[in-house]
Scaffold this motif. Structure first.
Motif, short mmCIF file in Angstrom:
data_model
loop_
_atom_site.label_atom_id
_atom_site.label_comp_id
_atom_site.label_asym_id
_atom_site.label_seq_id
_atom_site.Cartn_x
_atom_site.Cartn_y
_atom_site.Cartn_z
N LYS A 91 0.85 -1.20 0.00
CA LYS A 91 0.00 0.00 0.00
C LYS A 91 0.89 1.24 0.00
CE LYS A 91 -3.18 -2.45 3.07
NZ LYS A 91 -3.55 -2.56 4.49
N ARG A 92 0.42 2.27 -0.71
CA ARG A 92 1.20 3.52 -0.76
C ARG A 92 1.39 4.12 0.63
NH1 ARG A 92 -1.40 6.57 -6.01
NH2 ARG A 92 -0.15 5.47 -7.59
N ASN A 93 0.40 3.99 1.47
CA ASN A 93 0.49 4.55 2.82
C ASN A 93 0.73 3.45 3.86
OD1 ASN A 93 -1.96 3.28 2.73
ND2 ASN A 93 -3.17 4.97 3.58
N GLY A 94 1.41 2.38 3.44
CA GLY A 94 1.56 1.21 4.31
C GLY A 94 2.83 1.15 5.12
N ILE A 95 3.63 2.22 5.14
CA ILE A 95 4.94 2.13 5.80
C ILE A 95 4.80 1.93 7.32
CG2 ILE A 95 5.22 4.65 6.03
CD1 ILE A 95 8.04 2.11 5.26
N GLU A 96 3.84 2.60 7.95
CA GLU A 96 3.69 2.46 9.40
C GLU A 96 3.24 1.04 9.76
OE1 GLU A 96 1.32 4.55 13.14
OE2 GLU A 96 1.32 5.51 11.17
N GLU A 97 2.30 0.52 8.99
CA GLU A 97 1.83 -0.84 9.21
C GLU A 97 2.96 -1.85 9.00
OE1 GLU A 97 -1.36 -3.81 7.04
OE2 GLU A 97 -1.85 -1.66 7.13
N LEU A 98 3.78 -1.61 7.98
CA LEU A 98 4.94 -2.47 7.72
C LEU A 98 5.91 -2.44 8.89
CD1 LEU A 98 6.83 -4.20 5.91
CD2 LEU A 98 7.68 -2.04 4.94
N GLU A 99 6.20 -1.25 9.39
CA GLU A 99 7.15 -1.12 10.50
C GLU A 99 6.65 -1.85 11.74
OE1 GLU A 99 9.32 3.09 9.34
OE2 GLU A 99 7.46 3.13 10.50
N ASN A 100 5.36 -1.82 11.98
CA ASN A 100 4.81 -2.56 13.13
C ASN A 100 5.03 -4.06 12.97
OD1 ASN A 100 3.89 -0.23 14.38
ND2 ASN A 100 1.87 -0.32 13.41
N LYS A 101 4.92 -4.55 11.74
CA LYS A 101 5.14 -5.98 11.49
C LYS A 101 6.63 -6.33 11.56
CE LYS A 101 0.97 -6.51 8.70
NZ LYS A 101 0.38 -6.65 7.36
N LEU A 102 7.47 -5.44 11.06
CA LEU A 102 8.92 -5.69 11.11
C LEU A 102 9.43 -5.75 12.55
CD1 LEU A 102 10.14 -3.43 8.16
CD2 LEU A 102 10.32 -5.93 8.28
N ALA A 103 8.71 -5.08 13.45
CA ALA A 103 9.12 -5.07 14.86
C ALA A 103 9.08 -6.45 15.48
CB ALA A 103 8.24 -4.10 15.65
N THR A 104 8.33 -7.37 14.87
CA THR A 104 8.26 -8.74 15.40
C THR A 104 8.83 -9.75 14.39
OG1 THR A 104 5.99 -8.96 14.57
CG2 THR A 104 6.26 -8.23 16.84
N THR A 105 9.63 -9.26 13.46
CA THR A 105 10.22 -10.11 12.43
C THR A 105 11.70 -10.36 12.74
OG1 THR A 105 8.72 -9.24 10.74
CG2 THR A 105 10.74 -10.28 9.95
N ASP A 106 12.17 -11.58 12.53
CA ASP A 106 13.58 -11.90 12.71
C ASP A 106 14.34 -11.37 11.49
OD1 ASP A 106 16.10 -12.93 13.02
OD2 ASP A 106 15.48 -15.02 13.24
N LEU A 107 15.01 -10.22 11.66
CA LEU A 107 15.66 -9.58 10.52
C LEU A 107 16.81 -10.40 9.95
CD1 LEU A 107 15.75 -5.84 11.67
CD2 LEU A 107 14.12 -6.97 10.14
N THR A 108 17.40 -11.27 10.76
CA THR A 108 18.51 -12.08 10.25
C THR A 108 18.02 -13.08 9.21
OG1 THR A 108 18.33 -13.78 11.98
CG2 THR A 108 19.76 -11.88 12.43
N ARG A 109 16.69 -13.29 9.14
CA ARG A 109 16.13 -14.25 8.20
C ARG A 109 15.16 -13.59 7.22
NH1 ARG A 109 18.13 -19.11 10.18
NH2 ARG A 109 17.45 -19.96 8.19
N ILE A 110 15.31 -12.28 7.02
CA ILE A 110 14.35 -11.57 6.18
C ILE A 110 14.43 -12.01 4.72
CG2 ILE A 110 15.82 -9.57 5.63
CD1 ILE A 110 13.23 -7.85 6.09
N THR A 111 15.55 -12.63 4.33
CA THR A 111 15.68 -13.08 2.94
C THR A 111 15.28 -14.54 2.75
OG1 THR A 111 18.02 -13.60 3.30
CG2 THR A 111 17.51 -11.41 2.43
N ASP A 112 14.72 -15.15 3.79
CA ASP A 112 14.27 -16.54 3.65
C ASP A 112 13.17 -16.64 2.58
OD1 ASP A 112 15.98 -17.27 5.63
OD2 ASP A 112 14.45 -17.93 7.05
N ASN A 113 13.15 -17.79 1.90
CA ASN A 113 12.06 -18.14 0.95
C ASN A 113 11.95 -17.19 -0.23
OD1 ASN A 113 11.26 -20.29 2.71
ND2 ASN A 113 10.22 -18.76 4.00
N MET A 114 13.08 -16.58 -0.62
CA MET A 114 13.06 -15.75 -1.81
C MET A 114 13.35 -16.62 -3.04
SD MET A 114 15.03 -12.35 -0.38
CE MET A 114 14.49 -11.16 -1.60
N PHE A 115 12.87 -16.20 -4.20
CA PHE A 115 13.22 -16.88 -5.43
C PHE A 115 13.81 -15.85 -6.39
CE2 PHE A 115 8.99 -15.29 -5.86
CZ PHE A 115 8.74 -15.06 -7.21
#
Length: 383
Positions: free
Chosen positions: A238-262
């Motif tokens: 979403k164009r205005n989705g940055i705040e919502e994204l940041e809330n989700k990233l707060a509970t995401t394991d950043l060391t594995r953010i590239t998992d399951n990419m193709f």
């Protein structure tokens, strides 16, 4: 060797947790965000070596590492690896600046020099102008003149006993450079309604990519000439989705953010941008649970030989990044001033048009994990 790997992994995972926790605090302010979590994590981990009692416990919790020994052993390996990366320029360095009338505790000096690969220099903080000039000269040299005036003479007082500084600098060319011929002026949406004109770069190549349903965002990995180093772009759907994204990233394991990419063919449109920020970290670190280091109850008695109480008066970071057709350049320096008080099937091309606020991570791969060197949010590419 297996034990060292375990400690490196602990530092990487600790830095990942620290990154998202600190980012969540810094992101509360409007506008762009850019900082080097590893620069801050490294210098705090160095101070951690001289902490005792409740101050030591606060470091353990905030840095998300099991103990000081693990942090020290892990950082020796991390810093050695970071300084030996090929095909890009990546430098990270620590330095202790000590009031010339004091001495470091021998045990702290040993771990600083041997584990954190830190230099030590004696300065006269009673002459703040020349002391600040010496520190800033070192920082400028380590960051290819990108970070200037990290320390102001006003930051140094008669009580200053010790200043810990970490500097990190990165410059790398893309593995697949953007052709400047295809860069053109396009709209970047600051929100659903407001736009600004930016220079948008274009490229179609095979890149690691995923549309992450849990984040409701596209994740794109743009590698540098050394493909262990890359820029991760996280673009909310979403164009205005940055705040919502940041809330989700707060509970995401950043060391594995590239998992399951193709790795499909991806048509990329990415704005050129440059961000430079200075962050006073006292308030954010206090919110992270490290407020004790700034007060009279701080126990940093393992750092220097003195009967007076040592405390942290300032932690400052200056960070810089520039992304263009050739690649990226990024730098950061963090100063902590202490005083006495006391392989895949072909798929249709994907399209990633980065035309609204997005998150960025400049990372180094360590096997399946990624090590976050720089982190940020681009709300406005031209600010």
């Amino acid at each position: 060797m297996a034990e060292e790997q375990k400690e490196v992994r602990a530092v990487l995972q600790g830095n990942g947790e620290f990154t998202k926790n600190l980012y969540s605090i810094l992101a509360k302010k409007p506008g762009n965000v850019f900082f080097s979590p590893i620069s801050i994590h490294a210098i705090l981990s160095l101070a951690y070596q001289g902490a005792k009692g409740k101050t030591q416990e606060a470091f353990t919790k905030a840095l998300n590492v099991p103990d000081g020994r693990v942090a020290a052993t892990g950082y020796k390996d991390v810093m050695t690896r970071l300084n030996s990366v090929n095909n890009v320029t990546l430098l990270i360095a620590n330095k202790l600046f000590l009031q010339e009338s004091f001495k470091l505790q021998e045990s702290f000096k040993d771990v600083a020099v041997q584990q954190f690969l830190s230099e030590v220099e004696l300065l006269n903080f009673k002459q703040p102008v020349s002391a600040a000039a010496s520190i800033n000269s070192w920082v400028e040299k380590k960051t290819n003149d990108k970070i200037r005036d990290l320390i102001n003479p006003d930051d140094i007082s008669d009580d200053t006993a010790l200043i810990l500084v970490n500097a990190i600098y990165f410059k790398g060319k893309w593995a697949e450079p953007f052709d400047a011929e295809y860069t053109k002026t396009e709209k970047f949406y600051l929100n659903d309604n407001d736009t600004v004109d930016v220079q948008m770069m274009h490229l179609t190549r095979k890149f690691y990519y995923k549309n992450d349903e849990s984040l409701d965002a596209k994740v794109l990995e743009l590698p540098y000439a050394n493909k262990d180093i890359s820029l991760i772009v996280v673009l909310p759907n979403k164009r205005n989705g940055i705040e919502e994204l940041e809330n989700k990233l707060a509970t995401t394991d950043l060391t594995r953010i590239t998992d399951n990419m193709f790795k499909p063919e991806v048509s990329v449109a990415l704005p050129k941008f440059k961000i430079e920020q200075t962050i006073d970290l006292k308030s954010p670190l206090t919110e992270l649970g490290l407020g004790v280091i700034f007060g009279r109850d701080a126990d940093l008695s393992g750092l220097i030989q003195t009967t007076d109480s040592l405390y942290v008066s300032k932690v400052i970071q200056k960070a810089f990044i520039e992304v263009n057709e050739e690649g990226a350049e990024a730098a950061a320096a963090t100063g902590m001033i202490m005083g006495l008080r006391a392989a895949f099937l072909p798929l249709p091309p994907e399209t990633v048009v980065v035309d609204h606020p997005f998150g960025i991570y400049l990372v180094q791969r360590e096997g399946p994990l990624v090590h976050v060197l720089f982190s940020g949010r681009v709300n406005h590419p031209k600010e």
